[in-house]
Design a protein around this motif. Structure first.
Motif, short mmCIF file in Angstrom:
data_model
loop_
_atom_site.label_atom_id
_atom_site.label_comp_id
_atom_site.label_asym_id
_atom_site.label_seq_id
_atom_site.Cartn_x
_atom_site.Cartn_y
_atom_site.Cartn_z
N GLN A 286 50.31 -9.10 2.81
CA GLN A 286 49.79 -11.58 2.74
C GLN A 286 49.91 -12.02 3.99
O GLN A 286 49.53 -13.15 2.88
N ASN B 253 47.37 -14.01 5.80
CA ASN B 253 46.08 -14.43 6.40
C ASN B 253 46.63 -14.18 8.45
O ASN B 253 46.17 -13.40 8.56
N LYS C 283 50.96 -9.52 -9.31
CA LYS C 283 50.03 -10.19 -8.86
C LYS C 283 50.53 -10.43 -6.88
O LYS C 283 49.35 -10.29 -6.00
N LYS C 284 51.08 -10.14 -6.92
CA LYS C 284 52.73 -9.59 -5.94
C LYS C 284 51.35 -8.10 -4.93
O LYS C 284 51.64 -7.99 -4.06
N GLU D 96 47.85 -8.73 -4.32
CA GLU D 96 48.14 -9.03 -2.84
C GLU D 96 48.38 -8.03 -1.68
O GLU D 96 47.85 -7.33 -1.10
N THR D 97 49.09 -6.95 -2.19
CA THR D 97 49.64 -6.06 -1.04
C THR D 97 48.56 -4.49 -1.25
O THR D 97 48.15 -4.11 -0.29
N PHE E 79 44.17 -7.48 -2.25
CA PHE E 79 43.91 -8.39 -1.32
C PHE E 79 43.85 -8.30 0.08
O PHE E 79 43.31 -8.23 0.64
N GLY E 80 44.93 -7.32 0.03
CA GLY E 80 45.53 -7.08 1.77
C GLY E 80 45.10 -6.01 2.45
O GLY E 80 44.09 -6.73 3.69
N ASN F 217 41.42 -8.33 2.98
CA ASN F 217 41.33 -9.18 3.93
C ASN F 217 41.49 -8.64 5.76
O ASN F 217 41.40 -9.01 6.50
N SER G 125 45.76 -1.96 -9.32
CA SER G 125 45.30 -1.98 -8.04
C SER G 125 44.64 -1.36 -7.44
O SER G 125 43.86 -1.44 -6.03
#
Length: 267
Positions: free
Chosen positions: A52, A54, A95-96, A99-100, A103-104, A107, A145
């Protein structure tokens, strides 16, 4: 030369098992953790990386490249569990989790691609979940997710073909790890309309993890995949019925499949 492997979430569970197995096979392995000081006894180096954050991603990738001069394999393994009625799951926890779990990994992929493009080679393995192939009751956010990462891989690997970079998914079933202890779960609330059904399902999920397969099975599957010249898009690793559940979803009418799931979870 030994292949250089970076494993996110390599300090415990499936990631640790994969790392130790690859180390025995002669790979140069780097794992990651948000708190690497807690894993000083690790058999391979553990770098600080929070998916989470970058900055920590870029820093960890550059450490590996600077030390080894290359990066051959990325294993996107870091992930988090989440359970609960979707209606009662706080938005910030949803959302968390994305993110893990979604989105994590994106990235981390972005961070390694410039080096792999420079090398004109590389393999990215995204550890997803068999749960990502179906919307499971009281695990809907987790399913979503992991399912999103599965679909992302399908698109991403086509975009990378011209650079000789391969990408694939490995979806594990239930393995005996500590994921249940670290996941977020909506508290059982006496006033919740979901109290009984959620409580029963939570007990069943915990039992599945406690009696899950040995993570070394995943390690062997990943090792075999790394040695595959042109990997496929999707791989599933787990008990027969867990993998067969995906086949059933493909061939059965949707309502029949839904009924099977509800019977399984006693809903």
């Amino acid at each position: 030369m030994s292949k250089v492997v970076l494993i996110t979430g390599g300090s415990s569970g499936i990631g640790k098992s994969i790392g130790e197995f690859l180390l025995e096979k002669g790979f140069k392995v780097y794992g990651t953790s948000r708190n690497p000081n807690n894993y000083k006894s690790s058999k391979f180096p553990i770098l600080e990386l929070d998916v989470q954050n970058n900055q920590t991603i870029l820093r960890a990738v550059q450490v590996v490249i600077k030390k080894e001069g290359c990066l051959n394999v990325l294993i996107n393994n870091a992930g988090a569990g989440i359970t609960g009625p979707i209606e009662e799951t706080p938005e910030d926890e949803i959302k968390k989790n994305f993110e893990t779990n979604f989105f994590g990994p994106i990235n981390v992929i972005k961070a390694v691609l410039p080096q792999m493009r420079k090398q004109r080679s590389g393999l990215i393995i995204n550890i997803t979940s068999i749960a990502g192939y179906m919307g499971l009751p009281y695990r809907g956010i987790y399913s979503a997710s992991k399912g999103a990462l599965e679909l992302l891989t399908e698109a991403f690997r086509m975009e990378l073909k011209g650079f000789n970079i391969e990408m694939t998914n490995v979806a594990p079933g239930d393995f005996a790890t500590n994921i249940a202890a670290g996941r977020y779960h909506v508290p059982l609330n006496d006033t919740s309309p979901y109290k009984q059904s959620y409580g029963n399902t939570l007990d069943l999920m915990n039992k599945h993890v406690d009696t899950g397969s040995d993570p070394s099975i995943m390690a062997q599957a990943v090792y075999k995949l790394i040695n595959t010249g042109k990997p496929g898009v999707h791989y599933k690793v787990g008990e027969f019925m867990q993998k067969f559940s995906i086949v059933l979803k493909r061939v059965l009418p949707s309502k029949v499949y839904e009924k099977l799931l509800m019977n399984h979870y006693k809903l």
